[in-house]
Design an enzyme around this catalytic site. Structure first.
Site, PDB file in Angstrom:
ATOM      1  N   GLY A  28       0.785  -1.223   0.000  1.00 40.02           N
ATOM      2  CA  GLY A  28       0.000   0.000   0.000  1.00 40.02           C
ATOM      3  C   GLY A  28       0.816   1.271   0.000  1.00 40.02           C
ATOM      4  N   LEU A  30       0.401   3.657  -2.183  1.00 42.37           N
ATOM      5  CA  LEU A  30       0.796   3.456  -3.569  1.00 42.37           C
ATOM      6  C   LEU A  30       1.340   4.732  -4.208  1.00 42.37           C
ATOM      7  CD1 LEU A  30      -2.198   1.206  -4.663  1.00 42.37           C
ATOM      8  CD2 LEU A  30       0.031   0.498  -3.764  1.00 42.37           C
ATOM      9  N   HIS A  34       4.422   1.723  -8.073  1.00 42.81           N
ATOM     10  CA  HIS A  34       3.341   0.740  -8.146  1.00 42.81           C
ATOM     11  C   HIS A  34       2.529   0.924  -9.427  1.00 42.81           C
ATOM     12  CE1 HIS A  34       3.974   1.216  -3.676  1.00 42.81           C
ATOM     13  NE2 HIS A  34       4.123  -0.085  -3.819  1.00 42.81           N
ATOM     14  N   LYS A 144      13.913  -2.547  -7.637  1.00 47.16           N
ATOM     15  CA  LYS A 144      14.536  -1.921  -6.467  1.00 47.16           C
ATOM     16  C   LYS A 144      14.801  -2.957  -5.381  1.00 47.16           C
ATOM     17  CE  LYS A 144      12.285   0.983  -3.764  1.00 47.16           C
ATOM     18  NZ  LYS A 144      12.527   0.476  -2.370  1.00 47.16           N
TER      19      LYS A 144
END
Length: 271
Positions: A28, A30, A34, A144
Protein backbone atom coordinates in the site's frame (compact mmCIF):
# COMPACT_ATOMS: atom_id res chain seq x y z
CA UNK A 1 -13.21 -2.40 -9.76
CA UNK A 2 -14.21 -4.79 -7.01
CA UNK A 3 -12.70 -4.34 -3.53
CA UNK A 4 -12.64 -7.48 -1.37
CA UNK A 5 -11.52 -7.95 2.23
CA UNK A 6 -11.71 -11.71 2.82
CA UNK A 7 -10.20 -14.72 1.10
CA UNK A 8 -13.70 -16.15 0.62
CA UNK A 9 -14.85 -13.06 -1.28
CA UNK A 10 -11.63 -13.05 -3.28
CA UNK A 11 -12.15 -16.65 -4.35
CA UNK A 12 -15.72 -15.88 -5.36
CA UNK A 13 -14.62 -12.96 -7.53
CA UNK A 14 -11.78 -14.93 -9.09
CA UNK A 15 -14.22 -17.60 -10.22
CA UNK A 16 -15.70 -14.99 -12.57
CA UNK A 17 -12.35 -14.51 -14.33
CA UNK A 18 -10.37 -16.70 -16.68
CA UNK A 19 -6.84 -17.84 -15.85
CA UNK A 20 -4.98 -14.98 -17.54
CA UNK A 21 -4.45 -12.94 -14.38
CA UNK A 22 -1.68 -10.48 -13.59
CA UNK A 23 -0.93 -9.96 -9.91
CA UNK A 24 0.70 -6.98 -8.18
CA UNK A 25 1.27 -7.62 -4.44
CA UNK A 26 1.93 -4.43 -2.44
CA UNK A 27 1.96 -3.05 1.07
CA UNK A 28 0.00 0.00 0.00
CA UNK A 29 0.71 3.73 0.19
CA UNK A 30 0.80 3.46 -3.57
CA UNK A 31 2.98 5.66 -5.77
CA UNK A 32 4.16 5.83 -9.38
CA UNK A 33 6.42 2.83 -8.87
CA UNK A 34 3.34 0.74 -8.15
CA UNK A 35 1.58 2.44 -11.05
CA UNK A 36 4.24 1.13 -13.44
CA UNK A 37 3.72 -2.43 -12.15
CA UNK A 38 -0.06 -2.17 -12.51
CA UNK A 39 0.16 -0.68 -15.99
CA UNK A 40 2.55 -3.43 -17.11
CA UNK A 41 0.21 -6.07 -15.71
CA UNK A 42 -2.76 -4.51 -17.52
CA UNK A 43 -0.83 -4.45 -20.79
CA UNK A 44 0.12 -8.13 -20.53
CA UNK A 45 -2.94 -9.76 -18.93
CA UNK A 46 -6.67 -9.85 -19.39
CA UNK A 47 -7.27 -9.14 -15.68
CA UNK A 48 -5.20 -7.48 -12.97
CA UNK A 49 -5.43 -8.19 -9.24
CA UNK A 50 -3.68 -5.94 -6.70
CA UNK A 51 -3.24 -6.84 -3.05
CA UNK A 52 -2.57 -4.37 -0.24
CA UNK A 53 -1.37 -5.94 2.98
CA UNK A 54 1.23 -4.61 5.42
CA UNK A 55 2.75 -7.98 6.18
CA UNK A 56 3.80 -8.25 9.85
CA UNK A 57 5.82 -11.40 9.18
CA UNK A 58 8.47 -9.50 7.22
CA UNK A 59 9.08 -6.83 9.87
CA UNK A 60 11.60 -7.31 12.66
CA UNK A 61 10.52 -6.42 16.22
CA UNK A 62 12.39 -3.08 16.13
CA UNK A 63 11.19 -2.05 12.68
CA UNK A 64 8.45 0.29 11.49
CA UNK A 65 5.39 -1.99 11.25
CA UNK A 66 3.17 0.27 13.37
CA UNK A 67 4.17 3.50 11.63
CA UNK A 68 4.46 2.12 8.09
CA UNK A 69 2.57 4.65 5.93
CA UNK A 70 -1.01 3.75 5.05
CA UNK A 71 -3.60 5.46 2.86
CA UNK A 72 -6.60 3.17 2.42
CA UNK A 73 -8.99 5.53 0.64
CA UNK A 74 -6.23 7.01 -1.50
CA UNK A 75 -5.03 3.55 -2.50
CA UNK A 76 -8.54 2.46 -3.48
CA UNK A 77 -8.93 5.51 -5.74
CA UNK A 78 -5.41 4.96 -7.12
CA UNK A 79 -6.27 1.41 -8.21
CA UNK A 80 -9.71 2.38 -9.47
CA UNK A 81 -8.26 5.14 -11.66
CA UNK A 82 -5.79 2.66 -13.16
CA UNK A 83 -8.51 0.15 -14.01
CA UNK A 84 -7.56 -2.61 -11.59
CA UNK A 85 -10.12 -5.43 -11.72
CA UNK A 86 -9.87 -6.71 -8.14
CA UNK A 87 -8.28 -5.02 -5.12
CA UNK A 88 -7.67 -7.44 -2.24
CA UNK A 89 -7.24 -5.72 1.15
CA UNK A 90 -7.26 -8.41 3.87
CA UNK A 91 -6.95 -7.51 7.54
CA UNK A 92 -5.02 -10.69 8.24
CA UNK A 93 -4.03 -13.86 6.41
CA UNK A 94 -2.37 -15.81 9.22
CA UNK A 95 -3.50 -18.57 11.57
CA UNK A 96 -2.38 -19.49 15.08
CA UNK A 97 -0.55 -22.58 13.85
CA UNK A 98 0.72 -22.86 10.32
CA UNK A 99 3.78 -23.91 8.30
CA UNK A 100 6.29 -21.27 7.35
CA UNK A 101 8.34 -20.87 4.20
CA UNK A 102 12.04 -20.56 5.05
CA UNK A 103 14.23 -18.77 2.52
CA UNK A 104 17.55 -20.52 1.79
CA UNK A 105 20.28 -18.97 3.90
CA UNK A 106 22.64 -18.79 0.92
CA UNK A 107 20.33 -16.20 -0.63
CA UNK A 108 18.62 -14.74 2.42
CA UNK A 109 21.32 -14.32 5.07
CA UNK A 110 23.37 -11.79 3.10
CA UNK A 111 22.80 -8.08 2.42
CA UNK A 112 19.14 -7.40 3.35
CA UNK A 113 19.00 -10.69 5.22
CA UNK A 114 22.11 -9.91 7.25
CA UNK A 115 20.53 -6.71 8.54
CA UNK A 116 16.99 -8.11 8.68
CA UNK A 117 17.17 -11.82 9.65
CA UNK A 118 13.90 -13.60 8.93
CA UNK A 119 12.66 -10.83 6.64
CA UNK A 120 12.62 -12.99 3.53
CA UNK A 121 10.92 -15.85 5.38
CA UNK A 122 8.03 -13.47 5.98
CA UNK A 123 8.02 -12.27 2.37
CA UNK A 124 7.92 -15.81 0.97
CA UNK A 125 5.32 -17.02 3.47
CA UNK A 126 2.81 -14.31 2.57
CA UNK A 127 3.50 -14.56 -1.17
CA UNK A 128 2.98 -18.31 -1.04
CA UNK A 129 -0.45 -17.62 0.44
CA UNK A 130 -1.31 -14.95 -2.13
CA UNK A 131 -0.06 -17.00 -5.08
CA UNK A 132 -2.24 -19.91 -3.97
CA UNK A 133 -5.26 -17.63 -3.60
CA UNK A 134 -4.90 -15.60 -6.80
CA UNK A 135 -3.26 -18.24 -9.04
CA UNK A 136 -1.83 -15.61 -11.39
CA UNK A 137 -0.16 -16.24 -14.71
CA UNK A 138 2.23 -13.33 -14.10
CA UNK A 139 3.31 -11.52 -10.93
CA UNK A 140 5.03 -8.12 -10.99
CA UNK A 141 7.84 -6.88 -8.75
CA UNK A 142 10.16 -3.88 -8.90
CA UNK A 143 13.89 -4.23 -9.43
CA UNK A 144 14.54 -1.92 -6.47
CA UNK A 145 14.09 -5.03 -4.31
CA UNK A 146 16.52 -7.07 -6.38
CA UNK A 147 17.42 -9.56 -3.65
CA UNK A 148 13.71 -10.13 -3.05
CA UNK A 149 13.33 -10.96 -6.75
CA UNK A 150 16.12 -13.52 -6.45
CA UNK A 151 14.55 -15.16 -3.40
CA UNK A 152 11.07 -15.22 -4.95
CA UNK A 153 12.35 -16.79 -8.16
CA UNK A 154 14.08 -19.45 -6.08
CA UNK A 155 10.76 -20.29 -4.39
CA UNK A 156 8.91 -20.43 -7.71
CA UNK A 157 11.49 -22.85 -9.09
CA UNK A 158 11.79 -24.96 -5.93
CA UNK A 159 8.02 -25.37 -5.43
CA UNK A 160 7.31 -25.94 -9.15
CA UNK A 161 4.93 -22.98 -9.22
CA UNK A 162 3.48 -22.18 -12.63
CA UNK A 163 3.92 -18.41 -12.24
CA UNK A 164 6.02 -16.04 -14.31
CA UNK A 165 7.82 -13.45 -12.17
CA UNK A 166 8.18 -10.18 -14.10
CA UNK A 167 10.96 -7.79 -12.95
CA UNK A 168 10.07 -4.13 -13.56
CA UNK A 169 12.42 -1.18 -13.82
CA UNK A 170 13.01 1.16 -10.89
CA UNK A 171 10.89 4.30 -11.10
CA UNK A 172 12.59 7.48 -9.90
CA UNK A 173 11.76 11.06 -9.10
CA UNK A 174 13.08 13.63 -11.58
CA UNK A 175 16.13 14.15 -9.36
CA UNK A 176 16.89 10.40 -9.32
CA UNK A 177 15.59 9.33 -5.92
CA UNK A 178 14.07 5.86 -6.21
CA UNK A 179 10.39 5.87 -5.33
CA UNK A 180 9.63 4.22 -2.00
CA UNK A 181 6.80 4.45 0.51
CA UNK A 182 9.47 5.08 3.16
CA UNK A 183 10.49 8.31 1.42
CA UNK A 184 7.51 9.81 3.28
CA UNK A 185 9.58 9.55 6.48
CA UNK A 186 12.16 12.04 5.17
CA UNK A 187 12.08 15.70 6.18
CA UNK A 188 13.24 18.36 3.73
CA UNK A 189 16.90 18.20 4.74
CA UNK A 190 16.94 14.40 4.73
CA UNK A 191 15.29 14.36 1.30
CA UNK A 192 18.23 16.37 -0.05
CA UNK A 193 20.74 14.06 1.66
CA UNK A 194 19.00 11.01 0.18
CA UNK A 195 20.01 12.18 -3.30
CA UNK A 196 23.55 11.09 -2.47
CA UNK A 197 22.37 7.52 -3.04
CA UNK A 198 21.59 8.03 -6.71
CA UNK A 199 24.65 10.25 -7.16
CA UNK A 200 26.89 7.46 -5.88
CA UNK A 201 25.30 4.95 -8.26
CA UNK A 202 25.62 7.41 -11.14
CA UNK A 203 29.31 7.88 -10.29
CA UNK A 204 29.77 4.12 -10.37
CA UNK A 205 28.03 3.86 -13.75
CA UNK A 206 30.18 6.67 -15.18
CA UNK A 207 33.39 5.06 -13.93
CA UNK A 208 32.40 1.76 -15.51
CA UNK A 209 31.51 3.45 -18.80
CA UNK A 210 34.99 5.01 -18.73
CA UNK A 211 36.60 1.59 -18.35
CA UNK A 212 37.03 1.20 -14.57
CA UNK A 213 35.91 -2.33 -13.61
CA UNK A 214 37.58 -2.76 -10.20
CA UNK A 215 34.83 -3.04 -7.58
CA UNK A 216 37.01 -1.83 -4.72
CA UNK A 217 38.03 1.35 -6.51
CA UNK A 218 34.45 2.08 -7.55
CA UNK A 219 33.18 1.47 -4.03
CA UNK A 220 35.77 3.84 -2.57
CA UNK A 221 34.44 6.65 -4.79
CA UNK A 222 30.85 5.81 -3.87
CA UNK A 223 31.61 5.93 -0.16
CA UNK A 224 33.12 9.38 -0.55
CA UNK A 225 29.96 10.68 -2.21
CA UNK A 226 27.75 9.13 0.48
CA UNK A 227 29.47 10.82 3.43
CA UNK A 228 28.23 11.49 6.10
CA UNK A 229 25.38 8.99 5.65
CA UNK A 230 25.57 5.71 7.56
CA UNK A 231 26.19 2.91 5.05
CA UNK A 232 24.70 -0.49 5.73
CA UNK A 233 26.27 -2.05 2.67
CA UNK A 234 27.56 -1.42 -0.84
CA UNK A 235 27.89 -4.70 -2.67
CA UNK A 236 28.87 -5.80 -6.15
CA UNK A 237 27.36 -9.11 -7.29
CA UNK A 238 26.64 -11.12 -10.39
CA UNK A 239 23.09 -12.10 -11.29
CA UNK A 240 23.33 -15.19 -9.06
CA UNK A 241 24.27 -12.89 -6.16
CA UNK A 242 27.88 -14.05 -5.93
CA UNK A 243 30.22 -11.27 -4.82
CA UNK A 244 32.52 -10.00 -7.56
CA UNK A 245 35.77 -8.05 -7.58
CA UNK A 246 35.52 -7.09 -11.24
CA UNK A 247 32.53 -5.74 -13.11
CA UNK A 248 31.32 -7.84 -16.04
CA UNK A 249 29.18 -5.79 -18.38
CA UNK A 250 25.68 -7.17 -18.71
CA UNK A 251 26.14 -9.50 -15.75
CA UNK A 252 26.63 -7.28 -12.69
CA UNK A 253 24.51 -5.49 -10.09
CA UNK A 254 25.56 -2.80 -7.62
CA UNK A 255 23.39 -2.77 -4.50
CA UNK A 256 23.31 -0.18 -1.76
CA UNK A 257 21.56 0.33 1.57
CA UNK A 258 22.06 3.47 3.66
CA UNK A 259 20.44 5.27 6.56
CA UNK A 260 19.20 8.79 5.96
CA UNK A 261 18.57 9.83 9.53
CA UNK A 262 16.69 6.88 11.00
CA UNK A 263 15.23 5.86 7.61
CA UNK A 264 16.85 2.96 5.79
CA UNK A 265 16.73 3.20 1.98
CA UNK A 266 17.88 0.76 -0.69
CA UNK A 267 18.73 1.21 -4.36
CA UNK A 268 20.70 -0.49 -7.12
CA UNK A 269 21.76 -0.41 -10.72
CA UNK A 270 22.14 -3.29 -13.15
CA UNK A 271 25.30 -2.99 -15.24
Amino acid sequence: MTVVYTKEDLKAELLKLNKNIGFVPTMGYLHNGHKSLIEKSKSENEYTVVSIFVNPAQFLPNEDLDKYPRNKEGDIKFCEDLGVDILFMPKDVYFDYEPKVIAPKELASILEGATRPGHFDGVLTVLNKFFNLVKPKNAYFGKKDTQQLMVINNMIKSFFMNINIVPCEIIREEDGLALSSRNSYLDEEQRVMALKIFRSLTKAKNMIENGELDSNLIQKEMRGILEPLKIDYIEFVDKEFNKIDKIKLGESIILIAVYVGPTRLIDNIWI
